[in-house]
Scaffold this motif. Structure first.
Motif, PDB file in Angstrom:
ATOM      1  N   ASP A 240       0.795  -1.222   0.000  1.00 46.18           N
ATOM      2  CA  ASP A 240       0.000   0.000   0.000  1.00 46.18           C
ATOM      3  C   ASP A 240       0.830   1.276   0.000  1.00 46.18           C
ATOM      4  O   ASP A 240       0.279   2.366  -0.165  1.00 46.18           O
ATOM      5  CB  ASP A 240      -0.979   0.018   1.175  1.00 46.18           C
ATOM      6  CG  ASP A 240      -0.361  -0.424   2.485  1.00 46.18           C
ATOM      7  OD1 ASP A 240       0.801  -0.869   2.489  1.00 46.18           O
ATOM      8  OD2 ASP A 240      -1.047  -0.332   3.520  1.00 46.18           O
ATOM      9  N   ARG A 362       0.089   4.237   5.698  1.00 46.11           N
ATOM     10  CA  ARG A 362      -0.678   3.033   6.015  1.00 46.11           C
ATOM     11  C   ARG A 362      -1.893   3.350   6.877  1.00 46.11           C
ATOM     12  O   ARG A 362      -2.823   2.551   6.981  1.00 46.11           O
ATOM     13  CB  ARG A 362       0.197   2.043   6.788  1.00 46.11           C
ATOM     14  CG  ARG A 362       1.242   1.308   5.982  1.00 46.11           C
ATOM     15  CD  ARG A 362       2.038   0.411   6.906  1.00 46.11           C
ATOM     16  NE  ARG A 362       3.047  -0.391   6.225  1.00 46.11           N
ATOM     17  CZ  ARG A 362       3.901  -1.189   6.851  1.00 46.11           C
ATOM     18  NH1 ARG A 362       3.862  -1.289   8.190  1.00 46.11           N
ATOM     19  NH2 ARG A 362       4.780  -1.885   6.168  1.00 46.11           N
ATOM     20  N   LYS A 394       0.275   6.490  -1.586  1.00 49.40           N
ATOM     21  CA  LYS A 394      -0.573   5.313  -1.391  1.00 49.40           C
ATOM     22  C   LYS A 394      -0.737   4.623  -2.740  1.00 49.40           C
ATOM     23  O   LYS A 394      -1.033   5.272  -3.743  1.00 49.40           O
ATOM     24  CB  LYS A 394      -1.921   5.708  -0.799  1.00 49.40           C
ATOM     25  CG  LYS A 394      -1.841   6.164   0.643  1.00 49.40           C
ATOM     26  CD  LYS A 394      -3.209   6.478   1.224  1.00 49.40           C
ATOM     27  CE  LYS A 394      -4.008   5.224   1.483  1.00 49.40           C
ATOM     28  NZ  LYS A 394      -3.475   4.447   2.611  1.00 49.40           N
TER      29      LYS A 394
END
Length: 395
Positions: A240, A362, A394
């Motif tokens: 991510d 995150r 991201k």
């Protein structure tokens, strides 16, 4: 051909005062173990490693990593002054982006000595020897303070003289750092300070700096696993957080001509690195949600706001006074508490910044979390010189 570069795992240990830490071998090995545990893989999958430190003998990287495993991989030792950790990250990112490896470790550690930074070699020219007359000329009224303080204090004073910036503004930056650090269990100094507390601390340079405006030397380690998208997919790693763009610059002619303390301490390096990153990513400073920047001195944090484009040149004080450097403002700066609150173990600092920004993207930064953070900027500066600016996003 360029591969997508993913932050597969990060690890960091709490920083400690010199003399109170474990050895660099233990600190470095523990940071690596934490990064591996965060990723959920074993050391046997790491294909290359870049180990950063400033104060140590040759192959200290091997010495620390051999505590984790003896796998025969290439281990490269990195030394780029205060930007050492992010230089190790830069090299690891390159290896993955170019397809040379799928899983590369970047490690930074430092076992510091107490007191001001100093050279451990007195039988050869110091770094920047050719340009030290600039420092001596522009700060000739102060000769009895350490060189780093003289350099960054001189740059802060130049900003004060040019733009009317007040010493209290630098104190407000330090107070902000303490409020952020109060929510960081890995920060060494977590007591909340007011602007008045900072102003009333021991004076290091009258009218320019108090002791609390300077980051202390600390010992510590941090690590990051840099992986390709296919590696993350194959081993079921989280993917991510990615490195969107990165740049490393060294001093241009303008760092020294015309003579300026703001230029001398890396203003041109930082500005060029940031511009390159923004251009490569197709974004601007207005798009950045959170930033970990090199606040070795409160003065340099303010200078960096301007170099990174967060505010126009000369308006750093307004940026601070408007609250644009903290939660609710334009760019939450140093949510970790920065070097001013964590301290500055030279080799580890850049990877500690990576650790913080990875958790911010995150959404796992707990009380430090910047709501909705999608783009995070890292700025790590080493005089001598090198500046690394990294943009995370991201995925």
């Amino acid at each position: 051909m360029s591969e997508k570069v993913i932050i597969g795992g990060v690890g960091m240990i709490p920083f400690a005062k010199p003399g109170a830490s474990a050895s660099y071998t233990d600190m470095g090995a523990e940071a690596v173990r934490r990064a591996l545990a965060d990723a959920g893989i074993g050391y046997e999958l790491v294909q290359q490693a870049y180990a950063g430190y400033v104060y140590g003998d040759s192959t200290c990287g091997q010495t620390a990593l051999y505590e984790v495993g003896l796998t025969g991989i290439p281990i490269v030792n990195v030394n780029n002054n205060c930007s050492t950790g992010s230089t190790a990250l830069y090299l690891a990112r390159q290896a993955v982006a170019l397809g040379d490896a799928d899983c590369v470790l970047a490690l930074g550690f430092e076992q510091m000595q107490a007191g001001a930074l100093k050279s451990h070699w007195d039988d050869r020219p110091p770094t920047r020897a050719r340009f030290q007359p600039i420092l001596k000329k522009l700060t000739e009224d102060v000769t009895d303070i350490p060189q780093a303080l003289r350099s960054f204090g001189g740059a802060g004073r130049e900003h004060m003289q040019r733009y009317g910036t007040r010493m209290e503004t630098f104190a407000a930056i330090r107070a902000k750092a303490s409020r952020h650090a109060a929510n960081n269990p890995l920060a060494l100094f977590r007591n909340v300070l007011t602007t008045e507390d900072v102003m009333n601390d021991k004076v290091m340079w009258p009218g320019v700096m108090t002791r609390l405006m300077a980051c202390p030397p600390t010992c510590g380690a941090a690590a990051a696993l840099i992986v390709s998208e296919r590696f993350a997919r194959k081993h079921n790693l989280r993917s991510d957080v990615v490195i969107v763009a990165q740049s490393m610059t060294t001093d241009p002619v303008e760092s020294f001509d015309p003579p300026s303390m703001i230029s001398y301490v890396g203003g041109h390096m930082a500005r060029a690195a940031a511009q390159q990153v923004y251009e490569r990513a197709g974004v601007g400073p207005q798009d950045i949600d959170v930033c970990e920047l090199h606040d070795c001195f409160a003065q340099n944090e303010l200078l960096s706001y301007e170099a990174l484009g967060f505010c126009p040149t000369g308006e750093g004080e307004k940026f601070v006074m408007d609250g644009d450097n903290t939660y609710g403002g334009k760019v939450v700066t140093n949510p970790s508490g920065g070097l001013l609150s964590k301290g500055h173990p030279l080799g580890a600092t850049g990877l500690a910044q990576c650790y913080e920004l990875t958790h911010q993207l995150r959404g796992t930064a707990d009380k430090r979390q910047v709501e909705g953070a999608r783009l995070a900027l890292q700025h790590n500066l080493g005089l001598g010189g090198a500046c690394v600016v990294t943009l995370y996003g991201k995925n």
